[in-house]
Design a protein around this motif. Sequence first.
Motif, PDB file in Angstrom:
ATOM      1  N   SER A   1       0.799  -1.223   0.000  1.00  0.00           N
ATOM      2  CA  SER A   1       0.000   0.000   0.000  1.00  0.00           C
ATOM      3  C   SER A   1       0.832   1.273   0.000  1.00  0.00           C
ATOM      4  O   SER A   1       0.355   2.332   0.403  1.00  0.00           O
ATOM      5  N   HIS A   2       2.070   1.197  -0.446  1.00  0.00           N
ATOM      6  CA  HIS A   2       2.927   2.381  -0.336  1.00  0.00           C
ATOM      7  C   HIS A   2       3.743   2.651  -1.591  1.00  0.00           C
ATOM      8  O   HIS A   2       3.482   3.619  -2.293  1.00  0.00           O
ATOM      9  N   GLY A   3       4.742   1.815  -1.886  1.00  0.00           N
ATOM     10  CA  GLY A   3       5.596   2.147  -3.014  1.00  0.00           C
ATOM     11  C   GLY A   3       6.746   1.186  -3.178  1.00  0.00           C
ATOM     12  O   GLY A   3       6.669   0.016  -2.783  1.00  0.00           O
ATOM     13  N   LEU A   4       7.853   1.691  -3.736  1.00  0.00           N
ATOM     14  CA  LEU A   4       8.966   0.854  -4.144  1.00  0.00           C
ATOM     15  C   LEU A   4      10.281   1.383  -3.586  1.00  0.00           C
ATOM     16  O   LEU A   4      10.533   2.589  -3.615  1.00  0.00           O
ATOM     17  N   PHE A   5      11.116   0.480  -3.092  1.00  0.00           N
ATOM     18  CA  PHE A   5      12.505   0.785  -2.744  1.00  0.00           C
ATOM     19  C   PHE A   5      13.410  -0.005  -3.679  1.00  0.00           C
ATOM     20  O   PHE A   5      13.189  -1.200  -3.915  1.00  0.00           O
ATOM     21  N   THR A   6      14.424   0.669  -4.209  1.00  0.00           N
ATOM     22  CA  THR A   6      15.464   0.012  -5.006  1.00  0.00           C
ATOM     23  C   THR A   6      16.802   0.570  -4.575  1.00  0.00           C
ATOM     24  O   THR A   6      16.881   1.662  -4.010  1.00  0.00           O
TER      25      THR A   6
END
Length: 697
Positions: free
Chosen positions: A198-203
């Motif tokens: 429910s939030h986003g992406l970390f890379t």
Amino acid sequence: MADVKLLDNRWDEAHAATLDEPGRLLYRSNLLGADKRITNYGGGNTSAKVVHRDPLTGEDVTVLWVKGSGGDVGSMKRDGFATLYMDKLERLRSIYRGPDHEDEMVGYLPHCTFDLNPRAASIDTPLHAYLPYAHVDHMHPDAVIAIAATRNSKALTAEIFGDEIGWLPWRRPGFELGLMLSTFARDNPRAKGVVLESHGLFTWGDDARGCYETTLRIINKAIAYFAEKTAGRTVFGGAAVATLEPEARRAVAARLMSEIRARISAGERKLGHFDDQPAVLEFVGSADLRALAALGTSCPDHFLRTKIRPLVLDFDPATGDVEAVVAGLDAAIAAYRDDYRAYYERCRHADSPAVRDPNAVIYLVPGVGMLSFARDKATARIAGEFYVNAINVMRGASTVDTYVGLPEQEAFDIEYWLLEEAKLQRMPKPKSLAGRIAFVTGGAGGIGRAVAGKLLSEGACVVLADIDDAALETARADFAKGFGADVVRAVRLDVTDEAAVAAGFAATAVEFGGLDILVSNAGISSSAPIEETPLAMWDRNMDILAKGYFLVSREAFRLFRRQRLGGAVVFVASKNGLAASPNAAAYCTAKAAEIHLARCLALEGADAGIRVNVVNPDAVLRGSKIWTGEWREQRAAAYALAPDDLEEHYRKRSMLKRSVFPEDIAEAVYFLASDLSAKSTGNIVNVDAGNKESFTR
């Protein structure tokens, strides 16, 4: 997804090679933030761990460069990054008292500041600090949030990315989430990133270019997945209503926006934005509109801008009966407010901030588009952009799985987070005309430009109206550069054309939501002895200076009365409306008509809080179009002077022996348009450096 074009790799290694490590971080950040499919305005953050020489010890230390609080990765500059000692950040682990106390850790971040950097560190700092990688991107791509906002997001993440990208359950941003990311990275050393539910992406990566390219590759994989899965499939349950033609959509928006603004601006004036792009029209015309809208948004950045859910208006494009919607607005808005207050009461904590404005931010109109309202134009526009992101998320998630909004309590805990409240309390005090919308006729001329510039500098949004296309565009571009494109619009307008005047005010309602200030300033000049005055000269003066002022005032009054927020009208007339001049009968008479019209309108508008006042300039030569060419020569001839001697003649003629400039007129207009003169109507302010012939009697 709706836009199946993959993201382009825009990295220029030749340029990047000229930059230091923080410079490459900024370059990467700006590239990522330039595409709203990667992250929304103000959303997401980037970081790099860089070795610097400590100014106190002279030793090499590792410093975390991370986007500071409140910044935007797409437009930020180098000073938008907070810088913190990594060794001090690591020591924070030892004093962390657990999830119930994680907010207190924000207070320790300033103690970790490197090199006295004044940029405040954001709540997301631990999310970057404790990942064991030199470069980290945290983005909010629609395609990835569409995965994160499905009921089976963990399984879907594994299906699309395999072991390359992990998954973590929802957790509010902060110290605890930072530790969760650290643990994940330790346990999954081959992973290149993680999807946050429910939030986003970390890379992440070991260098700036590699991190950037990993971010793009992962997002493109999600975009390609949705393009394949949604191809040929019905989205949002299919179309339920037809979409109106563009002109009809704008007409409905113009009617509704001023009516909505009237009902939600009692405590604070709101500004509006209209969006009818294809993604919006597909959603507002769909069978699943109400069901999906009621679920609310998923990503915290979305609902912080848009509130957790929008208000869907009962408009039937088949009948086009906008008046029926207007008649039902009171009940619809009251019901939304009641629902919002009930949400607050259900979810509040003992220390929660007081309930905020309970009005909707987003209004969805079937067959027409989306209206958004906020305290300023940029915020209203950005709120709309965020809801477009939410639409894209719902489109993908609901097509391949079941869309899930963030649980109500979690949403509340973000919206009424004490740290967010502290950020709101630090916002600067609004300017005196914040939330006001001004319409300035003759806006591309010397006085009009000065007036517009003054109103803009005090926080107003301004519509420049002028018949001179080239001057109008130059003025608009100059003001957009100086004050931002959000706050200024240009309308080509012949004030003697009744239909064009109505269209100009309708455009103002669509662009900003309504009207608060009318500055009637459009003018001409003429000079001739009465026996040599042709009828065409007489009629032209009366058309522009009397009829034109009447037409724009009538349209403004109609809008003011619909809004029920009062209004301010300022006529820029002339000393010649009070004091006769030789060889200018047509001009002087028309200016006198303006002044008397203002008196009449002051009587008519008082019951609705509409104030009408007059500014009388005299001899404003600098920058004024009416003082070029024939008029200048004719006025000089009337006084037996050379044209170049005219300004000095007027200066000496004045009682104060001073020249009058456009900026002087602008100051008087501002006073009469602002709350500084809230108890004044029917008045005349002469700005003529003193002329006893024009003393009001």
